[in-house]
Design a protein around this motif. Sequence first.
Motif, PDB file in Angstrom:
ATOM      1  N   UNK A 266      11.026 -13.043 -37.222  1.00  0.00           N
ATOM      2  CA  UNK A 266      12.202 -13.843 -37.535  1.00  0.00           C
ATOM      3  C   UNK A 266      13.415 -12.955 -37.782  1.00  0.00           C
ATOM      4  N   UNK A 267      13.200 -11.842 -38.469  1.00  0.00           N
ATOM      5  CA  UNK A 267      14.298 -10.910 -38.735  1.00  0.00           C
ATOM      6  C   UNK A 267      14.732 -10.203 -37.455  1.00  0.00           C
ATOM      7  N   UNK A 268      13.762  -9.829 -36.613  1.00  0.00           N
ATOM      8  CA  UNK A 268      14.083  -9.125 -35.366  1.00  0.00           C
ATOM      9  C   UNK A 268      14.887 -10.000 -34.423  1.00  0.00           C
ATOM     10  N   UNK A 269      14.592 -11.286 -34.418  1.00  0.00           N
ATOM     11  CA  UNK A 269      15.307 -12.206 -33.540  1.00  0.00           C
ATOM     12  C   UNK A 269      16.667 -12.594 -34.089  1.00  0.00           C
ATOM     13  N   UNK A 270      16.850 -12.425 -35.404  1.00  0.00           N
ATOM     14  CA  UNK A 270      18.136 -12.745 -36.034  1.00  0.00           C
ATOM     15  C   UNK A 270      18.441 -11.668 -37.074  1.00  0.00           C
ATOM     16  N   UNK A 271      18.966 -10.515 -36.665  1.00  0.00           N
ATOM     17  CA  UNK A 271      19.210  -9.401 -37.594  1.00  0.00           C
ATOM     18  C   UNK A 271      20.164  -9.762 -38.725  1.00  0.00           C
ATOM     19  N   UNK A 272      20.943 -10.835 -38.598  1.00  0.00           N
ATOM     20  CA  UNK A 272      21.856 -11.241 -39.659  1.00  0.00           C
ATOM     21  C   UNK A 272      21.120 -11.630 -40.929  1.00  0.00           C
ATOM     22  N   UNK A 273      19.795 -11.880 -40.798  1.00  0.00           N
ATOM     23  CA  UNK A 273      19.004 -12.230 -41.967  1.00  0.00           C
ATOM     24  C   UNK A 273      18.768 -11.024 -42.865  1.00  0.00           C
ATOM     25  N   UNK A 274      19.139  -9.837 -42.385  1.00  0.00           N
ATOM     26  CA  UNK A 274      18.961  -8.632 -43.193  1.00  0.00           C
ATOM     27  C   UNK A 274      20.312  -8.185 -43.725  1.00  0.00           C
ATOM     28  N   UNK A 275      20.353  -7.795 -44.982  1.00  0.00           N
ATOM     29  CA  UNK A 275      21.569  -7.265 -45.568  1.00  0.00           C
ATOM     30  C   UNK A 275      21.699  -5.800 -45.215  1.00  0.00           C
ATOM     31  N   UNK A 276      22.803  -5.235 -45.592  1.00  0.00           N
ATOM     32  CA  UNK A 276      23.049  -3.829 -45.261  1.00  0.00           C
ATOM     33  C   UNK A 276      22.087  -2.899 -45.978  1.00  0.00           C
ATOM     34  N   UNK A 277      21.496  -3.343 -47.088  1.00  0.00           N
ATOM     35  CA  UNK A 277      20.555  -2.512 -47.823  1.00  0.00           C
ATOM     36  C   UNK A 277      19.135  -2.648 -47.305  1.00  0.00           C
ATOM     37  N   UNK A 278      18.936  -3.486 -46.278  1.00  0.00           N
ATOM     38  CA  UNK A 278      17.612  -3.639 -45.712  1.00  0.00           C
ATOM     39  C   UNK A 278      16.759  -4.647 -46.425  1.00  0.00           C
ATOM     40  N   UNK A 279      17.346  -5.469 -47.284  1.00  0.00           N
ATOM     41  CA  UNK A 279      16.595  -6.492 -47.982  1.00  0.00           C
ATOM     42  C   UNK A 279      16.825  -7.828 -47.314  1.00  0.00           C
ATOM     43  N   UNK A 280      15.802  -8.685 -47.279  1.00  0.00           N
ATOM     44  CA  UNK A 280      15.955  -9.963 -46.626  1.00  0.00           C
ATOM     45  C   UNK A 280      17.062 -10.779 -47.267  1.00  0.00           C
ATOM     46  N   UNK A 281      17.870 -11.386 -46.423  1.00  0.00           N
ATOM     47  CA  UNK A 281      18.917 -12.279 -46.905  1.00  0.00           C
ATOM     48  C   UNK A 281      18.297 -13.577 -47.386  1.00  0.00           C
ATOM     49  N   UNK A 282      19.011 -14.290 -48.238  1.00  0.00           N
ATOM     50  CA  UNK A 282      18.465 -15.533 -48.783  1.00  0.00           C
ATOM     51  C   UNK A 282      18.097 -16.540 -47.726  1.00  0.00           C
ATOM     52  N   UNK A 283      18.781 -16.491 -46.577  1.00  0.00           N
ATOM     53  CA  UNK A 283      18.507 -17.453 -45.520  1.00  0.00           C
ATOM     54  C   UNK A 283      17.082 -17.331 -45.019  1.00  0.00           C
ATOM     55  N   UNK A 284      16.543 -16.102 -44.987  1.00  0.00           N
ATOM     56  CA  UNK A 284      15.162 -15.904 -44.535  1.00  0.00           C
ATOM     57  C   UNK A 284      14.199 -16.615 -45.460  1.00  0.00           C
ATOM     58  N   UNK A 285      14.401 -16.455 -46.763  1.00  0.00           N
ATOM     59  CA  UNK A 285      13.514 -17.089 -47.727  1.00  0.00           C
ATOM     60  C   UNK A 285      13.586 -18.598 -47.611  1.00  0.00           C
ATOM     61  N   UNK A 286      14.817 -19.127 -47.403  1.00  0.00           N
ATOM     62  CA  UNK A 286      14.983 -20.578 -47.291  1.00  0.00           C
ATOM     63  C   UNK A 286      14.313 -21.094 -46.029  1.00  0.00           C
ATOM     64  N   UNK A 287      14.569 -20.389 -44.911  1.00  0.00           N
ATOM     65  CA  UNK A 287      13.986 -20.830 -43.645  1.00  0.00           C
ATOM     66  C   UNK A 287      12.476 -20.781 -43.686  1.00  0.00           C
ATOM     67  N   UNK A 288      11.927 -19.682 -44.198  1.00  0.00           N
ATOM     68  CA  UNK A 288      10.475 -19.536 -44.270  1.00  0.00           C
ATOM     69  C   UNK A 288       9.878 -20.589 -45.189  1.00  0.00           C
ATOM     70  N   UNK A 289      10.556 -20.853 -46.311  1.00  0.00           N
ATOM     71  CA  UNK A 289      10.066 -21.858 -47.250  1.00  0.00           C
ATOM     72  C   UNK A 289      10.047 -23.229 -46.609  1.00  0.00           C
ATOM     73  N   UNK A 290      11.110 -23.555 -45.858  1.00  0.00           N
ATOM     74  CA  UNK A 290      11.172 -24.865 -45.208  1.00  0.00           C
ATOM     75  C   UNK A 290      10.069 -25.023 -44.172  1.00  0.00           C
ATOM     76  N   UNK A 291       9.820 -23.971 -43.404  1.00  0.00           N
ATOM     77  CA  UNK A 291       8.765 -24.028 -42.390  1.00  0.00           C
ATOM     78  C   UNK A 291       7.401 -24.231 -43.047  1.00  0.00           C
ATOM     79  N   UNK A 292       7.157 -23.515 -44.147  1.00  0.00           N
ATOM     80  CA  UNK A 292       5.866 -23.636 -44.824  1.00  0.00           C
ATOM     81  C   UNK A 292       5.697 -25.007 -45.442  1.00  0.00           C
TER      82      UNK A 292
END
Length: 298
Positions: A266-292
């Motif tokens: 998911x991060x590789x297909x949308x690099x915007x999900x990663x912040x400049x420090x290399x930590x997952x952006x909140x959108x990743x957690x939200x998207x993953x949570x919604x899918x689960x």
Amino acid sequence: MRIMKNLGKDKLAIKSLFVIVVIIIVGLFAPLFAPHDPNEVNMSLRYASSSWEHLLGNDHLGRCILSRIIYGIRPSVLLVLVALFISVLFGAVLGFLAGYFRGKADALIMRICDIMLSFPGYVMILAIVGIWGVGLKNILIAFILVKWAWFARVIRTSVMQYSELEYVKFSKAAGISDLKIIYKHLVPVTFSDIAVISSSSIGSMILQISGFSFLGLGIQAPNAEWGMMLNEAREVMFSRPELMLAPGLAIIIVVSAFNFLSDALQIALDPKLFTSKGKPHGKLAITKSNLQEKEVAN
């Protein structure tokens, strides 16, 4: 190429992908890797401890546990991947029809999806198994019949979003055929969404097929399957707990590998999900949570 480059930056993703590839290869060529016949009964080796000949020991019938673990990859992983592929393919076709053409086709397909999704997934699968009988084939068919509606709804939403892009509207105005627009413009941009929801579903499907086999509804003896091996070791779980360790660890390792790879994909297909420090952006957690949450609901 961009996807592989982004995945290459995630060491955990590479390790997970390596584990998955190795497991698939071992499952496909199980006769070459299994040291013994998985169904060979030898009562003289009943509950035998691990040895050089039988690295993981033997079960209650003297069968080689390692060989049964290897052959168990086929129903526990490979056939689940086949069922997932068919579900996604069927759901994608209907999702594209509903999201692109809309109108009556969209209304009809979505009403069918509403009916399918109105029932809990486990209840639907149990009902289908109750009608057709127990067995791995019926479980996999039930998975396909139940899962496609969820994939169709998610893919429809993605297609409707990308159908509003300017170059898609221009292609329609230029008189390009609908099939060509779908194939050349919509399939490439929706591939990332399809890949993410597919990879996020495989782990839960492996757990479900193992759960049904543990309950005696899936693959039947003497065939090997990880969930059924857990069920067979249940009677001696306190006196011989190591018999549950091998299939249990196999399930944990495979499901974890697919989940880690899903996050990285998911991060590789949308690099915007990663912040400049290399930590997952909140959108990743939200998207993953919604899918689960949606997957659990189904």
